[in-house]
Design an enzyme around this catalytic site. Sequence first.
Site, PDB file in Angstrom:
ATOM      1  N   SER A  13       0.691  -1.260   0.052  1.00  0.00           N
ATOM      2  CA  SER A  13      -0.025   0.033   0.135  1.00  0.00           C
ATOM      3  C   SER A  13       0.872   1.282  -0.012  1.00  0.00           C
ATOM      4  O   SER A  13       0.463   2.232  -0.277  1.00  0.00           O
ATOM      5  CB  SER A  13      -1.017   0.110   1.200  1.00  0.00           C
ATOM      6  OG  SER A  13      -0.270  -0.109   2.304  1.00  0.00           O
ATOM      7  N   ASP A 185      -1.284   8.170   9.696  1.00  0.00           N
ATOM      8  CA  ASP A 185      -1.959   7.096  10.610  1.00  0.00           C
ATOM      9  C   ASP A 185      -1.193   6.291  11.186  1.00  0.00           C
ATOM     10  O   ASP A 185      -1.836   5.203  11.827  1.00  0.00           O
ATOM     11  CB  ASP A 185      -3.148   6.413   9.782  1.00  0.00           C
ATOM     12  CG  ASP A 185      -2.054   5.679   8.501  1.00  0.00           C
ATOM     13  OD1 ASP A 185      -0.930   5.557   8.563  1.00  0.00           O
ATOM     14  OD2 ASP A 185      -3.087   4.908   7.710  1.00  0.00           O
ATOM     15  N   HIS A 188       0.965   4.743   7.098  1.00  0.00           N
ATOM     16  CA  HIS A 188       1.126   5.518   5.726  1.00  0.00           C
ATOM     17  C   HIS A 188       1.640   6.879   5.646  1.00  0.00           C
ATOM     18  O   HIS A 188       1.543   7.608   6.840  1.00  0.00           O
ATOM     19  CB  HIS A 188      -0.269   5.449   5.190  1.00  0.00           C
ATOM     20  CG  HIS A 188      -0.701   3.956   4.944  1.00  0.00           C
ATOM     21  ND1 HIS A 188      -1.790   3.345   5.890  1.00  0.00           N
ATOM     22  CD2 HIS A 188      -0.483   2.973   4.256  1.00  0.00           C
ATOM     23  CE1 HIS A 188      -1.995   2.088   5.530  1.00  0.00           C
ATOM     24  NE2 HIS A 188      -1.305   1.798   4.482  1.00  0.00           N
TER      25      HIS A 188
END
Length: 226
Positions: A13, A185, A188
């Site tokens: 991600s 967060d 990320h």
Amino acid sequence: MSRWPRVVLFGDSLTQRSSHPNGWATHIAQQLQRQCDVLNRGFSGYNTDHAIQFLSKIIDAKLLQDVVFITIFFGANDAVLPECYTKQHVPVDRYQTNLVKIVEHFQSLGITSEKIILIAPPPVDAELRAKDLLESGDKPCLDRINDATIEYAKACVKVANSKKCRVIDLFTLMINKHLPTYLNDGLHFSDEGNSLLASELSTHVKELTKELDMNLPDWKDLCGVE
């Protein structure tokens, strides 16, 4: 020119999200306008076991034609604690072996070590991560800690050195910084985190693309404007 030169970004991600506005892939794409296509092959939630499973489908010889460099950015999910409910954990020894397999796959398709950039997983901010998990409704399991992640970062650097690839040790670069500035967060990247990685990549990008001209003539040359 028969084909447009390209860059391939391969990872989890942290790569998938990098094509968002202000993401590090977006910065790289801006740097390489009219020189290269930048292809994002990021897969949210993937670890290196997943990458190995689908490697030949995700990145084959055709995709790697005219590639000027490729990034490999895994480890954030491999480093999930083994007792965590997500079951994403990959033991560090197998993570290291998987990275070698990924690098060797690209080398077998003609990509030299000089064109491969490994990126070590960044640190996590445990407080922000716990808060994000709670707010998202996930089970209250702190799934990542830096005492574990650092071992994956070391393994990534070790693979890069052994295979003579380029490497960015993002863990070391970030661990002594104010992490909430760089991680929105706890896991990320924020805009600042994306800018940090893009800046670290920029020198490699310049070196690897310095022989590339701008694609197609300037409009002034086409119009005869002096």
